[in-house]
Design a protein around this motif. Structure first.
Motif, short mmCIF file in Angstrom:
data_model
loop_
_atom_site.label_atom_id
_atom_site.label_comp_id
_atom_site.label_asym_id
_atom_site.label_seq_id
_atom_site.Cartn_x
_atom_site.Cartn_y
_atom_site.Cartn_z
N ALA A 136 0.85 -1.19 0.00
CA ALA A 136 0.00 0.00 0.00
C ALA A 136 0.88 1.24 0.00
CB ALA A 136 -0.90 0.01 1.23
N LEU A 137 0.68 2.10 -0.98
CA LEU A 137 1.42 3.35 -1.09
C LEU A 137 0.40 4.48 -1.24
CD1 LEU A 137 4.33 2.40 -3.48
CD2 LEU A 137 4.40 2.66 -1.01
N SER A 138 0.32 5.33 -0.21
CA SER A 138 -0.66 6.40 -0.19
C SER A 138 -2.04 5.80 -0.39
CB SER A 138 -0.33 7.43 -1.27
OG SER A 138 -1.20 8.53 -1.19
N THR A 139 -2.82 6.35 -1.35
CA THR A 139 -4.15 5.79 -1.59
C THR A 139 -4.15 4.78 -2.71
OG1 THR A 139 -4.63 7.61 -3.09
CG2 THR A 139 -5.25 7.92 -0.78
N ALA A 140 -2.98 4.60 -3.37
CA ALA A 140 -2.90 3.65 -4.48
C ALA A 140 -2.40 2.32 -3.99
CB ALA A 140 -1.98 4.20 -5.57
N ILE A 157 -0.07 -0.66 -5.15
CA ILE A 157 0.95 -1.00 -6.12
C ILE A 157 1.24 -2.49 -6.02
CG2 ILE A 157 3.26 -0.47 -6.94
CD1 ILE A 157 1.32 1.86 -7.05
N THR A 158 1.13 -3.20 -7.13
CA THR A 158 1.38 -4.63 -7.16
C THR A 158 2.74 -4.89 -7.77
OG1 THR A 158 -0.97 -5.03 -7.44
CG2 THR A 158 0.51 -6.85 -7.97
N GLY A 208 -4.30 17.70 -8.32
CA GLY A 208 -3.28 18.75 -8.32
C GLY A 208 -2.08 18.51 -7.45
N GLN A 209 -2.11 17.48 -6.57
CA GLN A 209 -0.94 17.24 -5.73
C GLN A 209 0.22 16.71 -6.56
OE1 GLN A 209 -4.01 16.00 -5.17
NE2 GLN A 209 -4.51 15.89 -2.97
N LEU A 210 1.42 17.24 -6.30
CA LEU A 210 2.64 16.71 -6.90
C LEU A 210 3.25 15.75 -5.90
CD1 LEU A 210 4.70 16.77 -9.25
CD2 LEU A 210 5.95 18.51 -7.94
N MET A 211 3.34 14.48 -6.30
CA MET A 211 3.82 13.44 -5.42
C MET A 211 5.27 13.08 -5.78
SD MET A 211 1.07 13.20 -3.74
CE MET A 211 1.56 11.87 -2.62
N LEU A 212 6.06 12.78 -4.76
CA LEU A 212 7.45 12.36 -4.95
C LEU A 212 7.59 10.91 -4.52
CD1 LEU A 212 10.48 12.82 -5.48
CD2 LEU A 212 10.66 13.68 -3.12
N TYR A 213 8.00 10.06 -5.46
CA TYR A 213 8.30 8.66 -5.18
C TYR A 213 9.82 8.49 -5.22
CZ TYR A 213 3.39 7.43 -6.02
OH TYR A 213 2.02 7.33 -5.95
N LYS A 214 10.34 7.72 -4.28
CA LYS A 214 11.77 7.42 -4.25
C LYS A 214 11.97 5.94 -4.55
CE LYS A 214 13.17 11.06 -1.00
NZ LYS A 214 14.14 11.70 -1.90
N PHE A 215 12.58 5.68 -5.69
CA PHE A 215 12.85 4.30 -6.10
C PHE A 215 14.21 3.87 -5.55
CE2 PHE A 215 9.36 5.07 -8.83
CZ PHE A 215 8.90 3.84 -9.30
N THR A 235 16.78 -5.16 -11.12
CA THR A 235 15.43 -5.68 -10.91
C THR A 235 15.11 -5.81 -9.42
OG1 THR A 235 16.37 -7.89 -11.17
CG2 THR A 235 15.35 -6.89 -13.11
N THR A 236 15.75 -4.98 -8.60
CA THR A 236 15.53 -5.01 -7.15
C THR A 236 14.06 -4.77 -6.85
OG1 THR A 236 17.74 -4.20 -6.73
CG2 THR A 236 16.13 -3.92 -4.96
N THR A 237 13.49 -5.56 -5.97
CA THR A 237 12.14 -5.34 -5.48
C THR A 237 12.14 -5.53 -3.96
OG1 THR A 237 11.61 -7.66 -5.86
CG2 THR A 237 11.01 -6.11 -7.59
N PRO A 238 11.28 -4.83 -3.17
CA PRO A 238 10.33 -3.83 -3.67
C PRO A 238 11.04 -2.58 -4.18
CG PRO A 238 10.36 -3.78 -1.30
CD PRO A 238 11.23 -4.93 -1.70
N ALA A 239 10.35 -1.82 -4.98
CA ALA A 239 10.99 -0.73 -5.69
C ALA A 239 11.08 0.56 -4.89
CB ALA A 239 10.25 -0.45 -6.99
N PHE A 240 10.26 0.70 -3.87
CA PHE A 240 10.14 2.00 -3.24
C PHE A 240 10.81 2.07 -1.88
CE2 PHE A 240 6.37 1.53 -5.90
CZ PHE A 240 6.58 2.58 -6.76
N THR A 241 11.27 3.29 -1.55
CA THR A 241 11.75 3.59 -0.21
C THR A 241 10.66 4.38 0.49
OG1 THR A 241 14.04 3.66 -0.92
CG2 THR A 241 13.51 4.78 1.13
N GLY A 242 9.95 3.78 1.41
CA GLY A 242 8.89 4.47 2.14
C GLY A 242 7.69 4.79 1.27
#
Length: 674
Positions: free
Chosen positions: A26-30, A32-33, A62-69, A75-82
Motif C-alpha cells: 500500500a502506497l498512499s491511496t494507491a 501498487i502490485t 493537483g498534488q505533486l507526489m514524490l516517489y523514491k525508487f 530488478t531489485t524489489t520492492p521498488a520504493f523507499t517508504g
C-alpha cells in the motif's frame, strides 16, 4: 518521458512470459502490485545510480507526489523507499511534466490554464526555485494533447522536441540567465509520434505502429553516433513512459501495471538487460509522471577523443563569388590567424576589406566558404582544438555571428551547396578515417552524421561538381589512392577507387558539358597525372596518364579549371622554386597538355600556397583567375586573359610581341589585395 493518456491497452506480445509470485504494497491511496521479473542479458556494472531515484507524479486533484525508487538499474524489489510524499499542490494546471537533471522539473500549461513553461528546482527537502517562467511562448504548443508526447529532456538538461516539419530540435537552457540556445539535430522525424530521452543525448522514438527506436546524439562533438530498432512491436500499448536515465524506461499501461526495462548498448552484445519487470499497478491514474533524468548514468563515455590539429603551413586561399557578385576570400596563416576578405566590386581588387576571425582560438587549414539559400556567406574553419567553428557575416560592420559546429574531426572541412536540395553541407573525416557530413536543416546545421567507414580516409576531402546535380566527394587513403563517391543532397553513394597509389596532396576536379568529370593529382613521381570518365555518372577508369614533360616534378597539389573564353582546361601547379606554373590543353577535349610553363609577370616574388583557380563574372563577362599569397602573406589574385593576334603574350615560352591566336597561352596580371 512521453504521455498519451487517451491510449488504452489492447494486450501485448512479449518475447518472454512474466512468471513469479505477487506482492501487494500500500502506497498512499494507491495499491501498487509488484511482480518478480524475467531477465534477459546478465546485469552489468556499466551503470551508476544515485542512492534513490526521484519520480514525480501529478494527481488529478493537483498534488505533486514524490516517489523514491531504490535501484532502477536493476530488478531489485520492492521498488520504493517508504511512502510517496506530497511536495506541492496546484500542478493539475499542467498538461505536461518534464523532469530534468539534479532536481529540475518543468511544467507546461495549456492556453486554458494560462499557457507557458515554468521551472522548479527540488533540492531534496524543498523547492528553492518555484514557478519561474522560462522560454516565453517557445514550448506552448507542447501543452496541446497532440504534441505532449513530442518533447523530452535529457540527462544534461537539454530539451529535445519534434517540430511539425519533422525536425528534431535541441534547446539548451541556461539557468543562470534564463536564456535558451537552439539547434536542429535531425530531419525526417515526422514518422514518430512520441520521444523520450533516457540518457545524455539518448532518445527513444516510437512509431504509431509501436516500433521503438534508439538514437544516440553525442552533444560534445555534435555527432549522431548510432541508431537501432530495439522494440519490434507492442510499444503502442503503453499509455505513458518515464525514465531516470541510464537507458532505463518505465511504461504505464492504461488500466494495468508499470513495467520496467533497461537496455544495454555497451559492452556488446547490445540488448535488454531485463524486460517487463513488473513494478505494480495504480499508475495510470496520474495526469503525468516524470523521473529525474540523470539519476542513473552509463559509466562509459561516448565523447570521441579529441584528435591533434597540427599547424598546416601555407594552406591555400579559398575563393567564392557570391550571387550578388562580390568575391569572398579566406585564408589561415602559419601562426593560426584566419581572415575573411570581401571584394564588393569584382573589378576593384584594391577595394577588398579584410576581417580577422575572432582570435579566441588558433585555426588550422583553409577556411571553407559557401553561400546559403538565404544569400548569407557561411565560413567554417577548424580550430586548434579540432572543433569546427562557423562564422556568418550579417550586416556591414557588425560582428560575425559565431557558431560552434563541434565535430572533433581529424581533418579540416569542405563545404558546398547541394544543387538538388539547395542546402549547404559540410564534409570532414574522423580519426578512424570515416567520412561525416553536417547538413543544413531548418535554421541551422543538423548534427554530424557518419556516411562511410570504408575506405579509411586521410586528409580533408575535396568536393566538386558531379553529374545530375550531385556533388563529387574525393578522399585519399593511407596508401595514397583516391576514392570517389557522389552526394545527392541526402545520401552518399559507395566509394569507387581511382586506381594507383602513392599520390600526395589533393586532387582537382573539372566538369565538362554533359557531366563528364576529369581529375588531376600529383603522383608518386611528383608529376601531375589525370584521368577522365568515359560516360557521365560512371566510375573513373582507374588509369592515370601523366602530363607535361617527364622531367617536371612539382611541390604541391594541382588546380584545374576550364577557361570560359577558350574551353581549354588550364592546369596550375606550384614549383619548388616558389613560382606558379601552368599547362594549357592543346585543343578542346584533346586530353593533351604540353610542358608546364612558368607564369611570368611584372612581380618578381615567390608564392607559398598551392594556387586556387576560380571562374568569376565581371559585368556579365566570365573570366578566370587564381588566388595565392607571397612569402609575407600578401594575397594576390592573378587574372588570366585570352591572348589574341593583337595582344602580345606574357608567358614564358612565347616571345614578347609575337603574334598569337586565341589558343595561345593566356596573359597573366598580378592584382595585389590590401
Amino acid at each position: 518521458m512521453f504521455t498519451a493518456r487517451s491510449a488504452r491497452a489492447t494486450g501485448a506480445r512479449w518475447r518472454r512470459k512474466i512468471t513469479a509470485a505477487t506482492l501487494t504494497v500500500a502506497l498512499s491511496t494507491a495499491v501498487i502490485t509488484l511482480t518478480a521479473p524475467t531477465r534477459a542479458l546478465a546485469e552489468d556494472a556499466n551503470i551508476t545510480c544515485t542512492p534513490t531515484q526521484n519520480v514525480f507524479a501529478i494527481k488529478p486533484t493537483g498534488q505533486l507526489m514524490l516517489y523514491k525508487f531504490n535501484d532502477l538499474s536493476s530488478t531489485t524489489t520492492p521498488a520504493f523507499t517508504g511512502n510517496p510524499a506530497q511536495i506541492a499542490t496546484g500542478f493539475n494546471t499542467f498538461s505536461k511534466l518534464l523532469a530534468g537533471p539534479d532536481g529540475w522539473i518543468y511544467g507546461i500549461r495549456p492556453a486554458e490554464n494560462g499557457s507557458g513553461m515554468f521551472a522548479y528546482h527540488w533540492n531534496g527537502t524543498a523547492f528553492d526555485v518555484f514557478a519561474k517562467p522560462i522560454g516565453g511562448t517557445l514550448f506552448n504548443i507542447y501543452a496541446v494533447q497532440s504534441r505532449v508526447n513530442k518533447i523530452t529532456i535529457d540527462a544534461r538538461g537539454d530539451f529535445y522536441y519534434l517540430q511539425d516539419d519533422g525536425t528534431l530540435r535541441r534547446s539548451k537552457y541556461n539557468a543562470a540567465d534564463g536564456t535558451f540556445t537552439h539547434q536542429p539535430v535531425a530531419s525526417g522525424w515526422g514518422v514518430y509520434n512520441a520521444i523520450t530521452a533516457v540518457g545524455d543525448g539518448v532518445i527513444y522514438a516510437r512509431t504509431p505502429a509501436g516500433v521503438l527506436h534508439r538514437y544516440h546524439f553525442e552533444p560534445t562533438s555534435d555527432r549522431y553516433i548510432s541508431h537501432r530498432v530495439i522494440g519490434e512491436t507492442s510499444w503502442d500499448t503503453f499509455g505513458s513512459f518515464f525514465t531516470v536515465g541510464g537507458d532505463t524506461i518505465l511504461g504505464i499501461r492504461a488500466g494495468k501495471t508499470l513495467l520496467h526495462y533497461r537496455y544495454r548498448i555497451d559492452p556488446v552484445p547490445a540488448g535488454w538487460v531485463f524486460e517487463a519487470n513488473d513494478q505494480g499497478g495504480g499508475w495510470d491514474g496520474f495526469i503525468d509522471v516524470a523521473g529525474t533524468s540523470n539519476a542513473c548514468k552509463l559509466t562509459k563515455s561516448f565523447v570521441p577523443a579529441t584528435p591533434p590539429a597540427p599547424t598546416e603551413n601555407n594552406s591555400p586561399v579559398t575563393v567564392l563569388q557570391s550571387s550578388n557578385g562580390s568575391l569572398e576570400y579566406g585564408y589561415t596563416d602559419n601562426i593560426g590567424r584566419a581572415k575573411w576578405g570581401r571584394q564588393t566590386d569584382p573589378t576593384d581588387f584594391g577595394g577588398t576589406a579584410w576581417t580577422p576571425l575572432p582570435d579566441t582560438s588558433a585555426y588550422v587549414g583553409a577556411p571553407a566558404l559557401v553561400q546559403g539559400a538565404d544569400g548569407k556567406l557561411d565560413i567554417t574553419v577548424r580550430a586548434a582544438n579540432s572543433r569546427a567553428l562557423g562564422f556568418i557575416p550579417t550586416t556591414p560592420n557588425a560582428p560575425l555571428v559565431t557558431v560552434d559546429r563541434a565535430g572533433l574531426m581529424a581533418t579540416g572541412v569542405a563545404a558546398r551547396k547541394s544543387p538538388v536540395t539547395n542546402k549547404m553541407v559540410l564534409f570532414s573525416v574522423d580519426d578512424a578515417g570515416g567520412l561525416w557530413t553536417k547538413v543544413e536543416g531548418v535554421d541551422g546545421f543538423l548534427a554530424w552524421q557518419k556516411r562511410s567507414s570504408t575506405p579509411v580516409l586521410t586528409g580533408t576531402p575535396v568536393v566538386g561538381p558531379g553529374p545530375n546535380n550531385t556533388l563529387t566527394v574525393i578522399g585519399k587513403d593511407a596508401d595514397g589512392t583516391f576514392w570517389a563517391a557522389a552526394w545527392n543532397g541526402t545520401t552518399l553513394s559507395a566509394f569507387s577507387s581511382l586506381g594507383g597509389s602513392g599520390f600526395t596532396g589533393k586532387p582537382a576536379i573539372v566538369r565538362y558539358p554533359g557531366d563528364l568529370l576529369r581529375v588531376f593529382a600529383r603522383d608518386a613521381d611528383g608529376r601531375i597525372a589525370t584521368q577522365k570518365q568515359s560516360a557521365a555518372g560512371t566510375a573513373f577508369p582507374g588509369t592515370w596518364e601523366q602530363i607535361g614533360d617527364a622531367g617536371q616534378t612539382w611541390q604541391g597539389s594541382p588546380g584545374a579549371i576550364i577557361s570560359p573564353d577558350t574551353g581549354l582546361v588550364e592546369v596550375l601547379v606550384r614549383g619548388s622554386d616558389g613560382n606558379n606554373y601552368f599547362a594549357q590543353e592543346v585543343a578542346q577535349g584533346s586530353g593533351t597538355w604540353p610542358q608546364f610553363k612558368k607564369i611570368v609577370t611584372k612581380f618578381t616574388e615567390q608564392y607559398a600556397p598551392d594556387p586556387t583557380p576560380f571562374v568569376y563574372t565581371d559585368s556579365g563577362d566570365p573570366k578566370w583567375a587564381f588566388a595565392t599569397y607571397n612569402q609575407d602573406f600578401q594575397v594576390r589574385v592573378i587574372t588570366a586573359s585570352t591572348v589574341t593576334s593583337s595582344t602580345p603574350a606574357k608567358s614564358a615560352g612565347v616571345s614578347k610581341g609575337a603574334a598569337t591566336t586565341a589558343e595561345a597561352d593566356p596573359a597573366f596580371t598580378v592584382n595585389p589585395l590590401p
